[in-house]
Scaffold this active site. Structure first.
Site, PDB file in Angstrom:
ATOM      1  CG  ASN A  99      -0.309  -0.028   2.534  1.00 17.49           C
ATOM      2  OD1 ASN A  99       0.836  -0.455   2.650  1.00 17.49           O
ATOM      3  ND2 ASN A  99      -1.000   0.443   3.559  1.00 17.49           N
ATOM      4  CG  ASP A 157      -1.706  -4.194   5.864  1.00 20.67           C
ATOM      5  OD1 ASP A 157      -2.588  -4.474   6.690  1.00 20.67           O
ATOM      6  OD2 ASP A 157      -0.742  -3.456   6.128  1.00 20.67           O
ATOM      7  CG  ASP A 308       0.949  -2.955  10.824  1.00 18.65           C
ATOM      8  OD1 ASP A 308       1.409  -2.520   9.738  1.00 18.65           O
ATOM      9  OD2 ASP A 308      -0.228  -2.776  11.185  1.00 18.65           O
TER      10      ASP A 308
END
Ligand SMILES: [Zn+2]
Ligand SMILES: [Zn+2]
Length: 435
Positions: A99, A157, A308
């Site tokens: 992304n 994501d 993350d």
């Protein structure tokens, strides 16, 4: 990846070697040769030696969820700084999320990024591609071509998937293309707030998103994974119910799942500060969810930890919590926060933590996570006795949005080796490289 040096030999002497995948646990020597582990034993000799007396040697950590912001937001992170941050945290392998700006949804972008990480990354970096064009949840990407171009997996994501029908088609196509799917489970019709819909949100007067926003999407994803047979990995599980659902499907689907260091160590209480630093998605949860996720990690229901790692510019974080960009830095503090909060308080064994940070994600990416003779020489050296305080000056990342700023932690990565070559070195000049 680092250049191989002439000798290709390194002997690590007298480290406490701990590797759940091989059962190694004790003081020994490890000889590296030609990028692989050549020998493990006592009294070994080599032309280039590192005295690791007092240090622990682990299989290198593997992080299947990272945002290095390339292309598009190199002011926040790039391949050089992201991989340096990963190496500083002991990670030898990483999976990059697609992304970015633009989104990695075409083969030419995948192949370009694969070439760049081969040149610029200190650690092994796997490139993922979008599941849907533009992450829009409508048109599937050309997964067969993406795979040929070097995509390791597919993921939307940052967003959940708009409909179950669309997700089911995506899983079927990913399965036929031979690509694993990493899923961020979030139902956007339920996730309308900015923090977890709980006591802390009510007290702060903030709009909350219910846990069902994650749980309903997780249930849907698991049901579809079982039906389609796709290889599905559910990332950043943050609620006790979602963890229990993963447990139910563990033997019924080709499914794995991770949770994050922050969902294991922080709770919604931080929302009361109203500080944008603590905005993250999925949001910080109540203590009961944190405890449920911890139990699931301990029991192996959640297979591993992923950070993350999500760098953000200060102008995106130094805002009221309802306006800030969600996300935390993760690479550099992952091991120390989990070691300090969970291992030192006897809630998680050190070997289970290594299984979750090295062995299981290493198996998932298909390499690393083991100190077996013949395995790639991807290793992490840690000083478990070192205390350090997380500060902007200790962070290698280009951003500084760590929720642990100011925290004193125990256990610090002092050396990281990828393919036999040092990529991070705080041991002094012993490796002969500079961090
Ligand atoms: Zn996500
Ligand atoms: Zn993410």
């Amino acid at each position: 990846m680092p250049e191989q040096n002439g000798s290709n030999e390194l002997l690590i002497r007298q480290a406490h070697v701990l590797d759940p995948s091989t059962g190694l646990d004790g003081i020994m020597d490890v000889r590296l040769s030609s990028g692989h582990i050549a020998e493990v034993g006592d009294g070994l000799r080599g032309p280039r030696e590192l005295d690791a007396d007092g240090l622990h040697l682990f299989p290198g950590f593997v992080d299947v969820h990272a945002h290095w912001r390339t292309p598009g937001r190199e002011d926040e992170e790039d391949i050089q700084s992201g991989s340096a941050a990963a190496a500083a945290g002991g990670f030898t392998g990483v999976v990059l999320m697609p992304n970015t700006a633009p989104i990695v949804d075409r083969p030419v972008m995948v192949s370009g990024l694969v070439r760049r990480v081969e040149r610029e990354s200190r650690v092994r970096a796997h490139v993922s591609a979008a599941l849907h064009v533009g992450l829009a949840g409508e048109r599937l990407t050309e997964m067969r071509l993406l795979k040929q171009a070097g995509a390791f997996c597919v993921s939307d994501d940052g967003l959940g998937t708009a409909s179950a029908g669309v997700l089911r088609n995506g899983m079927l196509y990913a399965r036929s293309a031979g690509l694993p799917v990493i899923l961020h489970c979030e139902d956007h019709t339920l996730a309308t707030g900015v923090v977890h819909d709980g006591v802390a949100a009510s007290l702060a007067g903030l709009p909350g998103s219910p846990a069902s926003a994650e749980d309903a999407a997780t249930a849907t994803a698991l049901i579809l994974a079982a039906e389609t047979g796709a290889k599905v990995h559910i990332t950043h599980v943050s609620t006790a119910l979602s963890a229990a659902l993963v447990g139910f499907f563990q033997d019924r689907a080709a499914v794995t799942a991770d949770t994050t260091p922050h969902h294991l160590t922080l709770t919604e209480d931080l929302v009361s500060t109203l500080d944008g630093l603590y905005s993250v998605n999925p949001p910080l949860r109540p203590g009961s969810d944190r405890g449920g996720v911890e139990r699931a990690l301990r029991d192996g229901v959640l297979d591993f930890v992923a950070t993350d790692h999500a760098p953000h510019a200060s102008e995106e974080k130094e805002l009221p919590i309802e306006e800030a960009a969600p996300g935390f830095l993760g690479h550099e503090t992952a091991f120390a926060t989990l070691y300090t909060d969970l291992v030192l308080s006897d809630r998680l064994s050190l070997s289970r933590l290594l299984e979750a940070m090295s062995c299981a994600p290493g198996r998932w990416v298909g390499g690393g996570g083991s100190l077996a003779v013949g395995a790639p020489a991807d290793l992490t050296l840690v000083d478990l006795s070192e205390e350090w305080t997380v500060g902007r000056d200790t962070l290698v990342s280009r951003s500084s949005n760590s929720p642990y700023l100011g925290r004193t932690l125990k256990g610090r990565v002092v050396g990281t080796i990828v393919g036999g070559e040092p990529v991070h070195d705080r041991t002094g000049a012993k490796f002969g490289v500079h961090a």
